[in-house]
Design an enzyme around this catalytic site. Structure first.
Site, PDB file in Angstrom:
ATOM      1  N   ASP A   1       1.589  -1.384 -10.188  1.00  0.00           N
ATOM      2  CA  ASP A   1       2.957  -1.762  -9.804  1.00  0.00           C
ATOM      3  C   ASP A   1       3.034  -3.285  -9.742  1.00  0.00           C
ATOM      4  O   ASP A   1       3.810  -3.852  -8.988  1.00  0.00           O
ATOM      5  CB  ASP A   1       3.259  -1.128  -8.434  1.00  0.00           C
TER       6      ASP A   1
ATOM      7  N   ASP B   1      -8.114 -10.508  -8.318  1.00  0.00           N
ATOM      8  CA  ASP B   1      -7.063 -10.837  -9.283  1.00  0.00           C
ATOM      9  C   ASP B   1      -7.280  -9.981 -10.542  1.00  0.00           C
ATOM     10  O   ASP B   1      -8.341 -10.064 -11.169  1.00  0.00           O
ATOM     11  CB  ASP B   1      -7.193 -12.330  -9.622  1.00  0.00           C
TER      12      ASP B   1
ATOM     13  N   ASP C   1      -5.719  -5.611  -5.050  1.00  0.00           N
ATOM     14  CA  ASP C   1      -4.589  -6.550  -4.981  1.00  0.00           C
ATOM     15  C   ASP C   1      -5.111  -7.950  -4.666  1.00  0.00           C
ATOM     16  O   ASP C   1      -6.183  -8.107  -4.081  1.00  0.00           O
ATOM     17  CB  ASP C   1      -3.566  -6.128  -3.912  1.00  0.00           C
TER      18      ASP C   1
ATOM     19  N   TRP D   1       2.033   2.953  -2.592  1.00  0.00           N
ATOM     20  CA  TRP D   1       1.553   3.861  -3.652  1.00  0.00           C
ATOM     21  C   TRP D   1       0.209   4.473  -3.226  1.00  0.00           C
ATOM     22  O   TRP D   1      -0.052   5.650  -3.454  1.00  0.00           O
ATOM     23  CB  TRP D   1       1.415   3.121  -4.994  1.00  0.00           C
TER      24      TRP D   1
ATOM     25  N   GLY E   1       0.764  -1.247   0.000  1.00  0.00           N
ATOM     26  CA  GLY E   1       0.000   0.000   0.000  1.00  0.00           C
ATOM     27  C   GLY E   1       0.793   1.295   0.000  1.00  0.00           C
ATOM     28  O   GLY E   1       0.229   2.349   0.277  1.00  0.00           O
TER      29      GLY E   1
ATOM     30  N   LYS F   1       4.243  -0.953 -14.282  1.00  0.00           N
ATOM     31  CA  LYS F   1       5.585  -1.562 -14.234  1.00  0.00           C
ATOM     32  C   LYS F   1       5.749  -2.511 -15.422  1.00  0.00           C
ATOM     33  O   LYS F   1       4.819  -3.229 -15.779  1.00  0.00           O
ATOM     34  CB  LYS F   1       5.715  -2.330 -12.920  1.00  0.00           C
TER      35      LYS F   1
HETATM   36  N1  SAM Z   1       2.752  -0.703  -5.251  1.00  0.00           N
HETATM   37  C1  SAM Z   1       2.797  -1.530  -4.066  1.00  0.00           C
HETATM   38  C2  SAM Z   1       3.195  -0.649  -2.911  1.00  0.00           C
HETATM   39  O1  SAM Z   1       3.617   0.472  -3.164  1.00  0.00           O
HETATM   40  O2  SAM Z   1       3.067  -1.071  -1.767  1.00  0.00           O
HETATM   41  C3  SAM Z   1       3.745  -2.677  -4.217  1.00  0.00           C
HETATM   42  C4  SAM Z   1       3.263  -3.697  -5.203  1.00  0.00           C
HETATM   43  S1  SAM Z   1       4.156  -5.191  -5.118  1.00  0.00           S
HETATM   44  C5  SAM Z   1       5.637  -4.799  -5.894  1.00  0.00           C
HETATM   45  C6  SAM Z   1       3.369  -6.180  -6.323  1.00  0.00           C
HETATM   46  C7  SAM Z   1       1.963  -6.595  -5.957  1.00  0.00           C
HETATM   47  O3  SAM Z   1       1.367  -7.175  -7.122  1.00  0.00           O
HETATM   48  C8  SAM Z   1       1.882  -7.673  -4.882  1.00  0.00           C
HETATM   49  O4  SAM Z   1       1.218  -7.161  -3.755  1.00  0.00           O
HETATM   50  C9  SAM Z   1       1.055  -8.790  -5.530  1.00  0.00           C
HETATM   51  O5  SAM Z   1       0.115  -9.379  -4.660  1.00  0.00           O
HETATM   52  C10 SAM Z   1       0.348  -8.030  -6.643  1.00  0.00           C
HETATM   53  N2  SAM Z   1      -0.138  -8.892  -7.727  1.00  0.00           N
HETATM   54  C11 SAM Z   1       0.583  -9.773  -8.457  1.00  0.00           C
HETATM   55  N3  SAM Z   1      -0.235 -10.390  -9.343  1.00  0.00           N
HETATM   56  C12 SAM Z   1      -1.482  -9.888  -9.160  1.00  0.00           C
HETATM   57  C13 SAM Z   1      -2.752 -10.133  -9.762  1.00  0.00           C
HETATM   58  N4  SAM Z   1      -2.896 -11.031 -10.742  1.00  0.00           N
HETATM   59  N5  SAM Z   1      -3.828  -9.426  -9.342  1.00  0.00           N
HETATM   60  C14 SAM Z   1      -3.699  -8.517  -8.334  1.00  0.00           C
HETATM   61  N6  SAM Z   1      -2.520  -8.247  -7.723  1.00  0.00           N
HETATM   62  C15 SAM Z   1      -1.432  -8.921  -8.126  1.00  0.00           C
END
Ligand code: SAM
Length: 395
Positions: free
Chosen positions: A181, A149, A133, A60, A58, A221
């Protein structure tokens, strides 16, 4: 690696804890904002509705909450002010011959923005921020959270409902900015990681197109692989300006970068769906940026199966024959005097390492740790490959 040595080896990890961010990723969004004015500080009302995809834990969303809801500004505005002072100082040094280089460096030192100079709080009206997320996320001021998802088709409807509670479909309001992200659990196998990452990007883009207003922005990203020019060309179908950006807080050693897309131009009559992404021929013609900006709408055609294709006038088709490519413009961003994500810093005397601001609520590795604890040792034998640790068999 202990907390203290991580503090030393990763300045942004340490700063995140000191400044109360849930993750060091906060700095990436702040530095992207410094470069691209994502939050529209000049016209605050043109950025009030935002979707944050793949948002856990969280940080961002924290940035969004602090800029839009509380009205803080630590990105663009402070940076612009600093730059204008820098220009004045440099001008003064070139106009006055006596203005020595020592005087210039003193001017530069004084460029630090004092508390008084910081822009005042300007909360924005009618802010709506939806964060999505797979993982649950601890609550955050003013953020509507959805555990879903982004690659699942049902998420589109859930996101629209969260953005427009109790509204009929024809009254749905669009959003100004979509940020993503998203990252899969990295395996270390670059081709596989890049493939999964690009699936996340397409899902994020599909969700974005369903909710973005014309003129809106999209940031996501990407992992820079050989197909980055193709991704760029696909995004150019939908946005007037597209850049690939690397914030200074993102390690140079990582293949991570961000696409920053500005000025969304919807394609009339086309509604995207998951599994029906935008499409361009594999080889993309070389065009000057000015020409790309002037691409007429007819060059974006909708095929019978609903896929959008870019068709080329004669001159570009000739270029295609010569195997030229559309090359994505690349921008490094972040203040030059900001911390280097790849450097190791000496910590000040008496440094006390802080705990993370918000440990993950349900991390995917929790189950593995629990099983390891119950079994009184390592869970599974590990076989070391080039870069990844793969569990091969349970004991
Ligand atoms: N932007 C976030 C922050 O600032 O705290 C960090 C994000 S972290 C690098 C990547 C996130 O992508 C993870 O929390 C992961 O659960 C989520 N993620 C990966 N695949 C996903 C999907 N198919 N649907 C939703 N979230 C997904």
């Amino acid at each position: 690696m202990g907390k203290s040595s991580k503090d030393k080896r990763d300045a942004y990890y340490r700063l995140a804890k000191e400044q109360n961010w849930r993750a060091r990723s906060a700095f990436k969004l702040i530095q992207l904002d410094e470069q691209f004015d994502l939050f529209s500080y000049q016209q605050p009302t043109s950025c009030t509705r935002v979707v944050d995809l793949c948002a856990a834990p969280g940080s961002w969303s924290q940035v969004l909450s602090r800029v839009l809801i509380r009205g803080e500004s630590f990105g663009r505005r402070a940076w612009m002010e600093k730059m204008s002072k820098l220009v004045t100082a440099v001008k003064a040094s070139s106009e006055q011959t006596q203005h020595s280089s020592t005087a210039l460096s003193q001017d530069m030192e004084e460029l630090e923005i004092s508390e008084d100079e910081k822009p005042k709080l300007q909360p924005r009206p009618n802010v709506k921020i939806v964060a999505i997320d797979l993982q649950p996320m601890a609550p955050l001021e003013g953020i509507i959270q959805l555990q879903a998802d982004i690659t699942h088709p049902s998420t589109v409807g859930r996101m629209l409902a969260a953005l427009n509670p109790e509204k009929a479909e024809e009254e749905f309001e669009l959003v100004d900015l979509v940020i993503s992200d998203g990252a899969p659990d990295v395996t270390g196998l670059h081709d596989l990681d890049i493939h999964i990452q690009s699936q996340l990007l397409y899902s994020a883009l599909t969700l974005a197109i369903r909710v973005l207003r014309p003129g809106g922005k999209f940031v996501a990203k990407i992992f820079r692989g050989k197909d980055v020019d193709l991704i760029y060309a696909q995004l150019k179908l939908l946005f007037k300006r597209v850049h690939i950006a690397k914030p200074r807080s993102s390690r140079a050693s990582s293949i991570e970068a961000f696409v920053v897309c500005e000025d969304y131009t919807p394609i009339p009559g086309w509604s995207p769906a998951l599994g029906r992404p935008v499409n361009v021929p594999e080889q993309i013609p070389a065009m000057m940026d000015e020409e790309i900006r002037q691409l007429p709408e007819q060059t974006r055609t909708i095929r019978e199966d609903g896929v959008v294709e870019l068709t080329f006038p004669r001159r570009e088709a000739d270029n295609l024959q010569r195997h030229k490519r559309w090359v994505a413009p690349f921008l490094a961003c972040g203040d030059l005097d900001s911390w280097d994500a790849d450097a190791t810093y000496k910590l000040p005397e008496g440094h006390v390492s802080l705990d993370p601001v918000q440990p993950p609520t349900a991390p995917p590795y929790k189950d593995a740790i629990e099983r390891k604890r119950q079994e009184g040792g390592m869970y599974g034998k590990t076989k070391k490959t080039n870069q990844a640790q793969i569990v091969t068999q349970p004991w």
